[in-house]
Enzyme design. Structure first.
Site, mmCIF file in Angstrom:
data_model
loop_
_atom_site.group_PDB
_atom_site.id
_atom_site.type_symbol
_atom_site.label_atom_id
_atom_site.label_comp_id
_atom_site.label_asym_id
_atom_site.label_seq_id
_atom_site.Cartn_x
_atom_site.Cartn_y
_atom_site.Cartn_z
ATOM 1 N N SER A 132 26.119 43.402 28.605
ATOM 2 C CA SER A 132 26.727 44.735 28.640
ATOM 3 C C SER A 132 26.467 45.481 27.331
ATOM 4 O O SER A 132 25.311 45.693 26.968
ATOM 5 C CB SER A 132 28.217 44.613 28.966
ATOM 6 O OG SER A 132 28.759 45.860 29.329
ATOM 7 N N ASP A 232 26.783 44.495 40.636
ATOM 8 C CA ASP A 232 27.571 44.917 39.474
ATOM 9 C C ASP A 232 28.281 46.227 39.805
ATOM 10 O O ASP A 232 27.635 47.236 40.079
ATOM 11 C CB ASP A 232 26.641 45.095 38.270
ATOM 12 C CG ASP A 232 27.398 45.361 36.973
ATOM 13 O OD1 ASP A 232 28.505 45.933 37.021
ATOM 14 O OD2 ASP A 232 26.869 44.999 35.909
ATOM 15 N N HIS A 272 29.928 42.354 37.416
ATOM 16 C CA HIS A 272 29.537 42.546 36.024
ATOM 17 C C HIS A 272 29.832 41.318 35.151
ATOM 18 O O HIS A 272 28.932 40.778 34.506
ATOM 19 C CB HIS A 272 30.281 43.770 35.486
ATOM 20 C CG HIS A 272 29.844 44.212 34.130
ATOM 21 N ND1 HIS A 272 28.635 44.828 33.884
ATOM 22 C CD2 HIS A 272 30.470 44.129 32.921
ATOM 23 C CE1 HIS A 272 28.529 45.113 32.600
ATOM 24 N NE2 HIS A 272 29.632 44.700 31.995
#
Length: 294
Positions: A132, A232, A272
């Site tokens: 991320s 995600d 995610h």
């Protein structure tokens, strides 16, 4: 292969300037062995995502054959941006660990890497893995010599870090202006970017990593792997596709014989954070990169 684990500080700036270190009890003797350095995500601000988020991935990796080529693994923490609206653990304005603003995050990451390079003398023989916003930070390490003039006097640029041989970006954020624009209907996204980088969108663009002259900045980079799950729900495929295209425009090739290789690994069935919570697929990708570099 047996590893020992410990958490140690790399700086005295705050309680979050530490890293978790995994070292083999019998280090590999080959000059081709390699280090792994992991950078946690969490939108630059989430206190519940820590260096431990890579534990499942590391566990899977250390039970596989590529583990015999690993000289060490470090998973980094770094100072976080303010999050005063966090539902259970709001940040205090008096906490040095939770009032960071760019370039504090990248300064911490560079400080940690330099600490490891000075202590263990591995130079550029390491792979950076970032999840991320950790993917943003990973590419910012490689981008370090290409910052705009507003950062020329910052501590980050004064740190003589050798960039890695390879970067693995996982569920990454690569272009901040387009990211915030895509999620304009969700104020949280603009909020955490502003907490991390301020409100000046020119700074967002400067801090982004999609459009960089890697020939000037990251001259020894050999491989980039973009990993992203089609499921995600927090970061869409538009970010990895943006990065993939930009790498191609800068001369990175997706064939095995290329001097500077790019790969796009699409996962399915994982949200995610589930990519690192499960860890198995990510460990497989890391193992493949280790194999190519060793």
């Amino acid at each position: 292969m047996s590893f020992t684990s410990t958490t140690i500080p790399y700086s005295t700036l705050s309680s979050l300037n530490n890293l978790t270190l995994h070292l083999p009890t019998s280090p590999p003797q080959s000059a081709q062995s390699i280090w792994l350095i992991c950078i946690r995500g969490g939108a630059w601000c989430d206190p519940f995502i820590t260096s431990a988020c890579f534990d499942a991935t590391i566990k899977h990796l250390l039970s596989s054959s590529p583990a015999s080529h690993i000289s060490g693994i470090a998973s980094l923490n770094y100072r976080l941006s303010p999050y005063p609206s966090h539902p259970t653990d709001p940040s205090s304005p008096h906490d040095p660990a939770r009032n960071a603003k760019h370039p504090d995050h990248i300064t911490d990451v560079l400080t940690a890497i330099l600490f490891l390079q000075d202590k263990y003398k591995f130079g550029d023989r390491y792979i950076l893995i970032g999840h991320s916003c950790g993917a943003t930070l990973a590419f910012q390490v490689a981008k370090k010599r290409y910052w705009g003039k507003q950062y020329e006097s910052t501590e980050a640029l004064e740190l003589n870090v050798e960039p890695p041989l390879a970067i693995i970006g996982v569920e990454g954020i690569y272009d901040l202006p387009t990211f915030v624009s895509e999620y304009a209907h969700e104020p949280f996204y603009r909020g955490f970017v502003e907490h991390a980088f301020g409100r000046d969108e020119a700074v967002w663009k400067e801090a982004s990593v999609a459009d960089v002259d890697w020939e000037e900045s990251w001259t020894d980079g050999r491989e980039v792997v973009i990993v992203h799950s089609e499921d995600d729900k927090l970061v869409s495929l538009k970010q990895p596709e943006r990065m993939w295209k930009a790498l191609g425009e800068r001369g990175w090739k997706d064939d095995e014989g290329a001097e500077r290789r790019r790969r796009f690994v699409k996962l399915t069935g994982l949200d995610h954070d589930e990519v690192w919570e499960d860890g198995k697929a990510l460990a497989g990708v890391i193992g493949e990169v280790i194999g190519r570099l060793t």
